[in-house]
Design an enzyme around this catalytic site. Structure first.
Site, PDB file in Angstrom:
ATOM      1  N   LYS A 117       0.831  -1.212   0.000  1.00 34.41           N
ATOM      2  CA  LYS A 117       0.000   0.000   0.000  1.00 34.41           C
ATOM      3  C   LYS A 117       0.865   1.261   0.000  1.00 34.41           C
ATOM      4  O   LYS A 117       0.473   2.275  -0.571  1.00 34.41           O
ATOM      5  CB  LYS A 117      -0.960  -0.003   1.194  1.00 34.41           C
ATOM      6  CG  LYS A 117      -1.983  -1.129   1.135  1.00 34.41           C
ATOM      7  CD  LYS A 117      -3.423  -0.662   1.133  1.00 34.41           C
ATOM      8  CE  LYS A 117      -4.297  -1.755   0.553  1.00 34.41           C
ATOM      9  NZ  LYS A 117      -5.684  -1.710   0.928  1.00 34.41           N
ATOM     10  N   LYS A 201      -2.660 -10.005  -6.588  1.00 32.39           N
ATOM     11  CA  LYS A 201      -3.928 -10.400  -5.982  1.00 32.39           C
ATOM     12  C   LYS A 201      -5.064  -9.553  -6.537  1.00 32.39           C
ATOM     13  O   LYS A 201      -4.894  -8.361  -6.788  1.00 32.39           O
ATOM     14  CB  LYS A 201      -3.758 -10.182  -4.468  1.00 32.39           C
ATOM     15  CG  LYS A 201      -4.988 -10.013  -3.653  1.00 32.39           C
ATOM     16  CD  LYS A 201      -4.635  -9.702  -2.208  1.00 32.39           C
ATOM     17  CE  LYS A 201      -5.208  -8.370  -1.731  1.00 32.39           C
ATOM     18  NZ  LYS A 201      -6.656  -8.314  -1.668  1.00 32.39           N
ATOM     19  N   LYS A 204     -10.281  -5.165  -4.475  1.00 32.28           N
ATOM     20  CA  LYS A 204     -11.507  -4.406  -4.748  1.00 32.28           C
ATOM     21  C   LYS A 204     -11.287  -2.914  -4.938  1.00 32.28           C
ATOM     22  O   LYS A 204     -12.186  -2.212  -5.397  1.00 32.28           O
ATOM     23  CB  LYS A 204     -12.569  -4.671  -3.662  1.00 32.28           C
ATOM     24  CG  LYS A 204     -12.223  -4.171  -2.268  1.00 32.28           C
ATOM     25  CD  LYS A 204     -13.403  -4.388  -1.347  1.00 32.28           C
ATOM     26  CE  LYS A 204     -13.028  -4.589   0.094  1.00 32.28           C
ATOM     27  NZ  LYS A 204     -12.126  -3.624   0.698  1.00 32.28           N
TER      28      LYS A 204
HETATM   29  P1  ATP Z   1      -8.661  -3.131  -0.886  1.00 32.21           P
HETATM   30  O1  ATP Z   1      -8.254  -3.351  -2.303  1.00 32.21           O
HETATM   31  O2  ATP Z   1      -9.807  -2.169  -0.743  1.00 32.21           O
HETATM   32  O3  ATP Z   1      -7.549  -2.870   0.046  1.00 32.21           O
HETATM   33  P2  ATP Z   1      -9.181  -5.993  -0.604  1.00 32.21           P
HETATM   34  O4  ATP Z   1      -9.867  -6.443  -1.849  1.00 32.21           O
HETATM   35  O5  ATP Z   1      -7.784  -6.422  -0.392  1.00 32.21           O
HETATM   36  O6  ATP Z   1      -9.353  -4.454  -0.379  1.00 32.21           O
HETATM   37  P3  ATP Z   1     -10.015  -6.314   2.144  1.00 32.21           P
HETATM   38  O7  ATP Z   1     -11.067  -5.433   2.686  1.00 32.21           O
HETATM   39  O8  ATP Z   1      -8.615  -5.989   2.452  1.00 32.21           O
HETATM   40  O9  ATP Z   1     -10.130  -6.468   0.564  1.00 32.21           O
HETATM   41  O10 ATP Z   1     -10.305  -7.817   2.523  1.00 32.21           O
HETATM   42  C1  ATP Z   1     -11.566  -8.357   2.810  1.00 32.21           C
HETATM   43  C2  ATP Z   1     -11.438  -9.855   2.891  1.00 32.21           C
HETATM   44  O11 ATP Z   1     -11.303 -10.407   1.591  1.00 32.21           O
HETATM   45  C3  ATP Z   1     -10.207 -10.344   3.677  1.00 32.21           C
HETATM   46  O12 ATP Z   1     -10.537 -11.510   4.391  1.00 32.21           O
HETATM   47  C4  ATP Z   1      -9.212 -10.653   2.604  1.00 32.21           C
HETATM   48  O13 ATP Z   1      -8.260 -11.601   3.004  1.00 32.21           O
HETATM   49  C5  ATP Z   1     -10.130 -11.207   1.525  1.00 32.21           C
HETATM   50  N1  ATP Z   1      -9.542 -11.033   0.205  1.00 32.21           N
HETATM   51  C6  ATP Z   1      -9.148  -9.858  -0.363  1.00 32.21           C
HETATM   52  N2  ATP Z   1      -8.670 -10.055  -1.583  1.00 32.21           N
HETATM   53  C7  ATP Z   1      -8.739 -11.396  -1.827  1.00 32.21           C
HETATM   54  C8  ATP Z   1      -8.387 -12.231  -2.924  1.00 32.21           C
HETATM   55  N3  ATP Z   1      -7.858 -11.719  -4.013  1.00 32.21           N
HETATM   56  N4  ATP Z   1      -8.596 -13.559  -2.819  1.00 32.21           N
HETATM   57  C9  ATP Z   1      -9.133 -14.096  -1.698  1.00 32.21           C
HETATM   58  N5  ATP Z   1      -9.488 -13.356  -0.616  1.00 32.21           N
HETATM   59  C10 ATP Z   1      -9.297 -12.028  -0.666  1.00 32.21           C
END
Ligand code: ATP
Ligand code: LTN
Length: 337
Positions: A117, A201, A204
């Site tokens: 980040k 990865k 979102k």
């Molecule tokens: P951002 O991009 O907004 O930082 P993010 O997509 O990484 O968000 P988080 O809010 O950080 O999402 O995570 C929410 C949940 O989803 C957590 O349990 C995280 O481990 C899971 N998660 C996030 N991205 C993935 C992925 N690519 N595959 C599987 N699980 C995921």
């Protein structure tokens, strides 16, 4: 009279940032739904975490309601579980301060999420981004949590949480329960990869929405994103680490269909990528259709959503106030009376 045995506690959170997407569902939400009957569950909209990167206030507020409605649309029962907004429960910020004093700078600087980040938001490397895992540790430890279902990317934060809890317990005596992570296998979707860049990865908040499938994407957009997803060299539908793009699409397929990889390989032998992608797209569209319909209905009743959050915050506040009194007492603070 003997007391009923304590139901084990499950807790997890998602940041209200970006668009809730298929990786969040497969890696985390799906397991929440599966485990909700066996545990005393706390599901948190972690808004305090979200502001570690810049958020638009109007968007953030709207997104919290959207995410709540999506949780319910995905199968989380608001009558059985405690769902709340992190900022409604002041103990999260209070315990974070305490735990900050028991967390080492060196440990925080090893966190890969911080490094990622910081790279992405080079102009806003604030101290909240750095201490983010301490807030997460507070979320978990405040409820004497047994199990934390998350995606693979959160494993390191969970290990830190356990270390901090153990450090505190070893100084002050048994205070916090040591939580266990619940993380699926990579092949089960614990780490869904980006559609355009299978080395990173799926995320979102990705600035390119073509990298993810949002739970609220319309059918045509889902079809086009899957059709244009990058593929590896070769044409076979086989699961191999050396072919991360097709392995990722197969993982998404299996997470939704439960069909084993071998069967996919067999069915699509000699057919190439196009028919596999077309089937996957249809499947994702069909899977999301009822979720999107339920979302629309639930999201339209804002006062119901507000009362769910109010009830959740009441339960969470009662639980955490008790724990904070215990922590402050252990630290030697004079009781507030
Ligand atoms: P951002 O991009 O907004 O930082 P993010 O997509 O990484 O968000 P988080 O809010 O950080 O999402 O995570 C929410 C949940 O989803 C957590 O349990 C995280 O481990 C899971 N998660 C996030 N991205 C993935 C992925 N690519 N595959 C599987 N699980 C995921
Ligand atoms: N850091 C997590 C979100 C999160 C969380 C939690 C997950 C905040 N607090 C407590 C589980 C338990 C992430 O996915 N980025």
């Amino acid at each position: 009279m003997s007391e009923a045995p304590r139901k084990k506690v499950l807790l997890s959170g998602i940041q209200p940032s970006g668009n809730l997407m298929i990786g969040n569902y497969i890696g985390a939400l799906k397991n929440w739904v599966k485990l909700q009957d066996q545990y005393d569950c706390f599901f948190i909209l972690v808004d305090l975490h979200a502001i570690t990167v810049q958020q638009d206030p109007i968007e953030l507020r709207k997104r919290c309601y959207d995410f709540l409605a999506l949780y319910i649309a995905c199968g989380i029962d608001p009558n059985k579980n405690t769902i709340f907004v992190q900022s409604h429960v002041p103990a999260h910020a209070e315990l974070t301060w305490v735990l900050n004093c028991y967390t080492m700078m060196g440990d925080l600087s090893r966190m890969t999420q911080f490094k990622d980040k910081a790279k992405k938001h080079a102009k806003n490397i604030n101290s909240g981004l750095f201490t983010y895992p301490v807030l997460m540790a507070a979320d978990i430890l405040l409820y004497q949590t047994d199990l934390v279902p998350v995606g693979e990317d959160q494993k390191q934060h969970l290990e830190l949480t356990r270390d901090v809890a153990q450090r505190f317990n070893s100084i002050y005596g048994e205070t916090f329960r040591i939580p266990e992570p619940f993380i699926g296998e990579k092949q089960q979707g614990a780490r869904i990869m980006s559609l355009q860049d299978p080395q990173s990865k799926m995320s979102k908040s990705d600035e390119n929405p073509r990298n993810y499938i949002a739970l609220l994407d319309p059918p045509d957009l889902i079809r086009s994103k899957i059709k244009k997803a990058v593929t590896d060299s070769g044409t076979e539908i086989t699961y191999e680490e050396s072919r991360p793009a097709i392995a990722n699409l197969m993982t998404i397929h299996r997470a939704i269909s439960n069909e084993p990889f071998e069967s996919l390989t067999e069915r699509f032998a000699g057919k190439g990528y196009a028919p596999f992608k077309a089937e996957l797209a249809d499947m994702v569209v069909e899977f999301l259709k009822p979720i999107q319909a339920r979302f629309k209905e639930i999201r339209s009743d804002k006062s119901e959503l507000e009362s769910i959050l109010k009830a959740g915050a009441e339960i969470a506040n009662a639980r955490t106030q008790r724990l904070m009194r215990k922590v402050y007492k252990k630290l030697g603070f004079i009781p507030a009376g």
